[in-house]
Design a protein around this motif. Structure first.
Motif, PDB file in Angstrom:
ATOM      1  N   LEU A 115       3.371   5.156   1.728  1.00  0.00           N
ATOM      2  CA  LEU A 115       4.432   5.735   2.553  1.00  0.00           C
ATOM      3  C   LEU A 115       5.810   5.395   2.001  1.00  0.00           C
ATOM      4  CD1 LEU A 115       5.266   7.275   5.079  1.00  0.00           C
ATOM      5  CD2 LEU A 115       5.071   5.139   6.381  1.00  0.00           C
ATOM      6  N   GLY A 116       6.021   4.112   1.650  1.00  0.00           N
ATOM      7  CA  GLY A 116       7.321   3.712   1.097  1.00  0.00           C
ATOM      8  C   GLY A 116       7.614   4.413  -0.221  1.00  0.00           C
ATOM      9  N   SER A 117       6.596   4.574  -1.054  1.00  0.00           N
ATOM     10  CA  SER A 117       6.787   5.248  -2.345  1.00  0.00           C
ATOM     11  C   SER A 117       7.110   6.718  -2.151  1.00  0.00           C
ATOM     12  CB  SER A 117       5.516   5.105  -3.193  1.00  0.00           C
ATOM     13  OG  SER A 117       5.249   3.740  -3.441  1.00  0.00           O
ATOM     14  N   THR A 118       6.473   7.343  -1.160  1.00  0.00           N
ATOM     15  CA  THR A 118       6.766   8.755  -0.875  1.00  0.00           C
ATOM     16  C   THR A 118       8.219   8.929  -0.457  1.00  0.00           C
ATOM     17  OG1 THR A 118       4.469   9.120  -0.200  1.00  0.00           O
ATOM     18  CG2 THR A 118       6.088  10.732   0.535  1.00  0.00           C
ATOM     19  N   ALA A 119       8.705   8.039   0.431  1.00  0.00           N
ATOM     20  CA  ALA A 119      10.104   8.126   0.860  1.00  0.00           C
ATOM     21  C   ALA A 119      11.050   7.882  -0.309  1.00  0.00           C
ATOM     22  CB  ALA A 119      10.348   7.106   1.977  1.00  0.00           C
ATOM     23  N   ILE A 158       4.538  -8.866   7.246  1.00  0.00           N
ATOM     24  CA  ILE A 158       5.646  -8.889   6.282  1.00  0.00           C
ATOM     25  C   ILE A 158       5.290  -8.076   5.043  1.00  0.00           C
ATOM     26  CG2 ILE A 158       7.020 -10.399   4.803  1.00  0.00           C
ATOM     27  CD1 ILE A 158       6.665 -12.578   6.973  1.00  0.00           C
ATOM     28  N   GLY A 159       4.010  -8.125   4.660  1.00  0.00           N
ATOM     29  CA  GLY A 159       3.578  -7.327   3.513  1.00  0.00           C
ATOM     30  C   GLY A 159       3.745  -5.844   3.771  1.00  0.00           C
ATOM     31  N   GLN A 160       3.329  -5.366   4.949  1.00  0.00           N
ATOM     32  CA  GLN A 160       3.502  -3.958   5.290  1.00  0.00           C
ATOM     33  C   GLN A 160       4.982  -3.582   5.334  1.00  0.00           C
ATOM     34  OE1 GLN A 160       0.649  -4.237   8.824  1.00  0.00           O
ATOM     35  NE2 GLN A 160       0.317  -2.109   8.189  1.00  0.00           N
ATOM     36  N   LEU A 161       5.793  -4.463   5.925  1.00  0.00           N
ATOM     37  CA  LEU A 161       7.236  -4.210   5.986  1.00  0.00           C
ATOM     38  C   LEU A 161       7.825  -4.104   4.586  1.00  0.00           C
ATOM     39  CD1 LEU A 161       9.909  -4.113   7.654  1.00  0.00           C
ATOM     40  CD2 LEU A 161       9.993  -6.603   7.437  1.00  0.00           C
ATOM     41  N   THR A 162       7.417  -5.020   3.720  1.00  0.00           N
ATOM     42  CA  THR A 162       7.963  -5.035   2.351  1.00  0.00           C
ATOM     43  C   THR A 162       7.528  -3.803   1.565  1.00  0.00           C
ATOM     44  OG1 THR A 162       7.933  -7.461   2.372  1.00  0.00           O
ATOM     45  CG2 THR A 162       8.072  -6.366   0.225  1.00  0.00           C
ATOM     46  N   PHE A 163       6.215  -3.477   1.634  1.00  0.00           N
ATOM     47  CA  PHE A 163       5.709  -2.336   0.859  1.00  0.00           C
ATOM     48  C   PHE A 163       6.253  -1.005   1.354  1.00  0.00           C
ATOM     49  CE2 PHE A 163       1.965  -5.114  -0.368  1.00  0.00           C
ATOM     50  CZ  PHE A 163       2.361  -5.225  -1.695  1.00  0.00           C
ATOM     51  N   SER A 164       6.577  -0.899   2.620  1.00  0.00           N
ATOM     52  CA  SER A 164       7.094   0.369   3.139  1.00  0.00           C
ATOM     53  C   SER A 164       8.607   0.495   2.967  1.00  0.00           C
ATOM     54  CB  SER A 164       6.730   0.517   4.620  1.00  0.00           C
ATOM     55  OG  SER A 164       7.321  -0.525   5.390  1.00  0.00           O
ATOM     56  N   CYS A 165       9.325  -0.641   2.885  1.00  0.00           N
ATOM     57  CA  CYS A 165      10.795  -0.595   2.836  1.00  0.00           C
ATOM     58  C   CYS A 165      11.368  -0.878   1.442  1.00  0.00           C
ATOM     59  CB  CYS A 165      11.385  -1.601   3.825  1.00  0.00           C
ATOM     60  SG  CYS A 165      11.008  -1.228   5.550  1.00  0.00           S
TER      61      CYS A 165
END
Length: 659
Positions: A115-119, A158-165
Motif C-alpha cells: 500500500l505504501g509503495s503504491t501511494a 510500528i512495522g505496519q506504520l513504517t512500511f505504509s508511511c
C-alpha cells in the motif's frame, strides 16, 4: 561458609523461581495480545475493500497500468490474510503463539509495504493530484489506524506504520516541490510520534491484561481452596457438589455412576482418646487410601467430620460391588501412626445411577439411606440401596409424626408385668411397659415404634412420660412393691435427665426406694460423664438400678463393679431361647453366684413353663418374670393381682407348687 552458601543457593533458587513466574505471566499476556490480532477478521475485510477499491479507482482514473498491478497485489495479499485469519484459531493449543504472530506479521508487513509503495508510486510518477491524495490518504490512514489497532504487538504496529508511511515520505523528499518535501518531513516525524503512542497503548494493555490474569488466577486459587478440605486436601462438600454437577452435565443417558458414602465407625473415640492431631492423621491416611484405590475418573471427597464420599463411573452393579469391597478392605487395614497400630472400621452405603436414582440429589439421599442401614445393621459393613429402604423410611417418618401426636393426645397406655419372688411367689415388682393402641391401625408393637423413637429423639419425651405415669400408678400400691422403668441411653444423656426423674417422683409422691431404673449394657459402651453423674445422683437419692438383658451386649464385670446395681436381669435367650441348654444353664449359675455374692437380685426373664421356673431357681435366680406368671396387664389388673395376693396368701412357695 556452608550457611552462607546455602543462603546463596536459596536466594538463587528464589530468583529463578521468580523469573519463571514472570516468564509464565509474560507468555500468558503475549498469548492474549496475539489473540487480539485475530479478534476481528471483519476489520481486515473492511480495510482490504477500501484500500483495494482505492487502488482500482486510481488505476481506472489515471489509466496507469502499474496501478492495476498494485490493485491485484493488494487484493491477493488481503485475500491470503483473511483466509489465514479465519483458518487459524488462537484458541487452539496446537497453534503456538510464535507461529500465530509470525503469520500475522508477514501478511501485515506485506500489505502495508504494498500500500505504501503504491501511494509513493503515484507521487514519483506524477499521477493526477486527486489520485495522489486518494492513495496517500489511504496509506497514511491505514498506517495510523493499524498502529492503534495492533498496539498489543508494538513490533507489528510500528512495522505496519513504517512500511505504509516511509515509502511516501521518501517519495516526497525526493521531489522538488516544497509542499511535498514538507509532507515528507511531517511523515518522518509522524512515525516516531505514533510509535510512542502505540507503545503507551501497549503498556496499558499489558498491565491491564497482566492484572486481569493475576486476578483470574487468584480467583481460581480461591475457588479451589473453597472447594477443598483443609485437613485431607480432598474435595469438600462444595467441591463434591461442583464435581457431581459437572459430571452430570457431560454423561450419556446410559452411563452408570456409583456414589459410595463412607462413615468411619466410632471415630470420636480416636479423637477423645488420642487427641485431634492423631485424628487428623487418621483422616489423611484414609483419604490417601481412598484416592489410591478409587478408579480413574473418580471424585473423592470428605463430606464432613468422619464421612467420605467416592463418586465414580462403574460398568454395572458387580463393578460397583467390587469397588466398594476394595475400598472397605483398604480402610480396614491397620494403620500405624506415631508408633500406634490403629484398626479403623467403616460402614459403607452405595447407590447407583440410574438404577437407584433419577438425579444427583436423589442419588446422595439413597446412598445416605443405605449407609444408615449399614450402621443400624451392626456397622463395619456395606449396604447397597434397595427400594424397601425408602419404604421403611416413609414408615418410620409416619410413625414418628403419629407418635408425637399420640403422646399429646394420651393415646399411649402403661401396662405392668409382675416380677415374682421364686421362693414365696409374691409379686416384688412390676415392670412398666408402654403400649400404643392406634385409633385407626390398632395396637402397634413396641418393637415397631420404640426404635423409631430412639432414632428420632422422641424417646426422651416418651421415656419421661412413661416414668411420670408409672410413678403415679405405683404410688397407690403397697409400699413393699416397686416399679421398674426402662431408660434409653439417649434419655439418660439428655440435659436435665436426673431432674426429670426427681420431678416424676415428687409429683407422684413415690418413695425413691420404690423406683427401679433398668438400663442395658449398651449404655456403657461410650464412656460418658453424664451417665455416671446421672446414676450417682439418683442412687444417692435411693433410686435402685437394674442391669437389663445381661449377656446379650458388651458384657463387662467392670461396670457391674463400678455402678451401684441392685439387680441383674438375665436375658430371656438364656432361659427360653433357641440356644437355651447346658451352656446357658452354666452361664445362669455363674451370674447367679456372682449376684448372690454381691448381694444383688438375679431375675430370669422369659419364664413360660414350670420346668423353666424350676431350672432357674435351682441355678440360683431368686426372681422371675414371664408369661408363666402373667402377661403385661393394665394398671387396674395390676392392682387386682396385688389385692388378690394380699387377700389370699399362697400356702406354698412356687417351687413346691410347681413340683
Amino acid at each position: 561458609m556452608g550457611s552462607s552458601r546455602n543462603q546463596c543457593i536459596f536466594k538463587s533458587s528464589k530468583l529463578l523461581q521468580g523469573r519463571h513466574e514472570e516468564d509464565a505471566v509474560d507468555q500468558k499476556v503475549r498469548r492474549t495480545l496475539v489473540t487480539t490480532l485475530y479478534a476481528s477478521p471483519l476489520s481486515l475485510v473492511v480495510g482490504a475493500i477500501t484500500t483495494v477499491g482505492a487502488a482500482a479507482v486510481a488505476a481506472w482514473v489515471s489509466e496507469m497500468s502499474a496501478l492495476w498491478v498494485a490493485a491485484v497485489i493488494l487484493a491477493s495479499v488481503a485475500a491470503v490474510r483473511i483466509i489465514a485469519a479465519l483458518g487459524l484459531s488462537p484458541d487452539a493449543e496446537d497453534n503456538s503463539t510464535t507461529m500465530l504472530e509470525l503469520v500475522y506479521e508477514i501478511g501485515a508487513f506485506s500489505f502495508a509495504l504494498a500500500l505504501g509503495s503504491t501511494a509513493a508510486y503515484t507521487i514519483v510518477f506524477d499521477a493526477p493530484s486527486q489520485i495522489q491524495v486518494l492513495m496517500v490518504a489511504n496509506a497514511l490512514g491505514y498506517g495510523i489506524g493499524v498502529s492503534a489497532r495492533n498496539a498489543g504487538r508494538p513490533t507489528i504496529a510500528i512495522g505496519q506504520l513504517t512500511f505504509s508511511c516511509l515509502p511516501i515520505a521518501i517519495a516526497c523528499l525526493l521531489s522538488s516541490q516544497v509542499g511535498l518535501i514538507t509532507l515528507g518531513l511531517t511523515i518522518i516525524l509522524l512515525i516516531p510520534a505514533q510509535s510512542v503512542i502505540s507503545r503507551n497503548i501497549f503498556g496499558i494493555l499489558r498491565s491491564f491484561i497482566a492484572s486481569a490474569n493475576a486476578n483470574a488466577d487468584l480467583a481460581q486459587e480461591m475457588q479451589e481452596l473453597a472447594r477443598s478440605d483443609v485437613v485431607t486436601g480432598l474435595a469438600n462438600r462444595a467441591g463434591l457438589n461442583h464435581a457431581v454437577t459437572e459430571t452430570m452435565t457431560k454423561i450419556d443417558a446410559d452411563t452408570n455412576l456409583a456414589l459410595i458414602w463412607i462413615d468411619l465407625d466410632r471415630f470420636k473415640e480416636v479423637n477423645d482418646l488420642l487427641g485431634h492431631p492423631v485424628g487428623d492423621k487418621v483422616l489423611k491416611g484414609v483419604a490417601e487410601r481412598l484416592v489410591e484405590v478409587s478408579p480413574e475418573g473418580s471424585t473423592v471427597a470428605r463430606f464432613g467430620g468422619d464421612e467420605f464420599i467416592v463418586f465414580c463411573p462403574v460398568a454395572d452393579l458387580k463393578h460397583a460391588e467390587l469397588i466398594a469391597s476394595e475400598i472397605h478392605c483398604e480402610i480396614m487395614c491397620p494403620m500405624r501412626l506415631d508408633g500406634e497400630l490403629l484398626e479403623i472400621r467403616a460402614s459403607l452405603g452405595v447407590a447407583i445411577l440410574p438404577d437407584n436414582a433419577e438425579d444427583a440429589d436423589q442419588l446422595m439421599q439413597r446412598a445416605d439411606l443405605a449407609l444408615y442401614h449399614a450402621k443400624v445393621g451392626g456397622r463395619s459393613q456395606t449396604c447397597f440401596y434397595d427400594p424397601s429402604m425408602s419404604r421403611d423410611l416413609v414408615r418410620r417418618r409416619e410413625i414418628e409424626a403419629e407418635l408425637r401426636t399420640a403422646i399429646q393426645r394420651d393415646e399411649l397406655s402403661i401396662f405392668f408385668q409382675p416380677i415374682v419372688d421364686l421362693e414365696t411367689g409374691r409379686i416384688k415388682c412390676f415392670e412398666a411397659l408402654v403400649r400404643w393402641f392406634h385409633p385407626e391401625k390398632g395396637e402397634l408393637r413396641p418393637d415397631e415404634f420404640i426404635p423409631v423413637a430412639e432414632e428420632t429423639g422422641v424417646i426422651v419425651t416418651l421415656g419421661n412420660w412413661i416414668t411420670v405415669q408409672a410413678a403415679r400408678i405405683a404410688a397407690s400400691w403397697p409400699e413393699d412393691v416397686r416399679v421398674a422403668v426402662n431408660l434409653s441411653p439417649l434419655q439418660i444423656r439428655a440435659p436435665g435427665a436426673a431432674l426429670g426423674i426427681k420431678n416424676a417422683l415428687r409429683e407422684a409422691g413415690l418413695d425413691p426406694h420404690r423406683l427401679e431404673l433398668e438400663v442395658t449394657e449398651s449404655l456403657f459402651i461410650d464412656d460418658n460423664h453424664s451417665t455416671s453423674a446421672f446414676i450417682e445422683e439418683l442412687s444417692a437419692l435411693g433410686v435402685r438400678f437394674a442391669l437389663d438383658d445381661f449377656g446379650t451386649g458388651y458384657s463387662s464385670l467392670g461396670y457391674i463393679n463400678s455402678y451401684p446395681f441392685s439387680k441383674i436381669k438375665v436375658d430371656r435367650s438364656f432361659v427360653s431361647g433357641a440356644q437355651a441348654g447346658q451352656k446357658s444353664e452354666a452361664i445362669i449359675q455363674a451370674v447367679a453366684k456372682m449376684g448372690n455374692t454381691l448381694g444383688m437380685d438375679i431375675v430370669a426373664e422369659g419364664l413360660e413353663t414350670p420346668e423353666q421356673v424350676k431350672a432357674v431357681r435351682k441355678a440360683g435366680c431368686n426372681l422371675g418374670q414371664g408369661y408363666h406368671f402373667s402377661r403385661a396387664v393394665p394398671d387396674y389388673l395390676a392392682a387386682m393381682l396385688l389385692a388378690q395376693e394380699r387377700e389370699h396368701e399362697p400356702k406354698q412357695a412356687i417351687g413346691r407348687a410347681s413340683a
